[in-house]
Write an enzyme that holds these catalytic residues in place. Structure first.
Site, short mmCIF file in Angstrom:
data_model
loop_
_atom_site.label_atom_id
_atom_site.label_comp_id
_atom_site.label_asym_id
_atom_site.label_seq_id
_atom_site.Cartn_x
_atom_site.Cartn_y
_atom_site.Cartn_z
N HIS A 121 5.78 -6.15 0.73
CA HIS A 121 4.77 -5.94 -0.31
C HIS A 121 5.39 -5.09 -1.42
O HIS A 121 6.37 -4.38 -1.20
CB HIS A 121 3.57 -5.22 0.27
CG HIS A 121 2.74 -6.06 1.19
ND1 HIS A 121 1.43 -5.75 1.48
CD2 HIS A 121 3.01 -7.20 1.88
CE1 HIS A 121 0.94 -6.66 2.31
NE2 HIS A 121 1.89 -7.54 2.57
N GLU B 279 4.41 -2.32 -2.78
CA GLU B 279 4.44 -0.89 -2.48
C GLU B 279 5.59 -0.54 -1.54
O GLU B 279 6.26 0.48 -1.71
CB GLU B 279 3.12 -0.43 -1.86
CG GLU B 279 1.91 -0.61 -2.76
CD GLU B 279 1.18 -1.93 -2.54
OE1 GLU B 279 -0.04 -1.95 -2.73
OE2 GLU B 279 1.82 -2.95 -2.17
N CYS C 106 -3.15 -2.50 0.40
CA CYS C 106 -3.72 -2.99 1.66
C CYS C 106 -3.64 -1.88 2.71
O CYS C 106 -3.11 -0.79 2.45
CB CYS C 106 -2.96 -4.24 2.13
SG CYS C 106 -1.29 -3.90 2.71
N CYS D 228 0.09 -0.88 3.46
CA CYS D 228 0.70 -0.11 2.38
C CYS D 228 0.05 1.26 2.23
O CYS D 228 0.73 2.24 1.93
CB CYS D 228 0.64 -0.90 1.08
SG CYS D 228 1.72 -2.36 1.12
#
Length: 171
Positions: free
Chosen positions: A57, A59, A87, A90
């Site tokens: 992801h 992040e 999310c 993260c």
């Protein structure tokens, strides 16, 4: 370090540039930058499909880059700018990295770990809490997501049409 609205806007625009990289690769377009003392020390964009790794992801990529830049897993005195609400995964990583401040653009109603679904970043049961600000360039951040899903629907229509042409030679 608190940043002016002008500075925050600049950093979110940089996160949007990262999201654009994902969009160009047909990845869910989420972008992130981590800032310390007015300098971007980490950048990331969603790369799950390209890498075949579920944890790639925006992040996570930005945290890894910032850790390498700082030579430390603790990212104290930093601000994370991300186009979409982090999310659950993260959000956990943000807390573990000790990032004290998160600013995100659009909400994540299906997987949000900061506000929408769960409040991991501000949960008083956890030993590290994060200041969360939401809504910076929200329309721009939501727009790039809408573009991605619209393009996905168009790709499916084209693929369906091509399959039909190949399977029915009498059309």
């Amino acid at each position: 370090m608190p940043y002016s609205l002008e500075e925050q806007t600049y950093f979110m625009q940089e996160a949007l540039k990262e999201a654009e990289k994902s969009l160009q690769k047909a990845e869910i377009p989420i972008g992130c930058v981590i800032v310390k003392d007015g300098e971007i020390i980490g950048r990331g964009h969603n790369a799950r499909e390209e890498s075949n790794q579920a944890i790639m992801h925006a992040e996570m990529m930005a945290i890894n880059e910032a850790n390498a830049h700082e030579g430390n897993w603790r990212l104290l005195d930093t601000t994370l700018f991300v186009t979409i609400e982090p999310c659950v995964m993260c959000s956990g990583a943000i807390g573990l990295a000790r990032i004290p401040h998160v600013i995100y653009g659009a909400s994540n109603q299906k997987f949000g770990g900061a506000d929408s679904l769960y409040q991991i970043l501000t949960d008083e049961r956890l030993n590290h809490r994060v200041q969360v600000e939401r809504g910076l360039l929200a329309a721009d951040c939501a727009n790039i997501m809408q573009t991605f899903f619209r393009q996905g629907r168009e790709r499916k229509k084209i693929a369906k049409h091509l399959i039909k042409e190949q399977s029915d030679p009498f059309d």
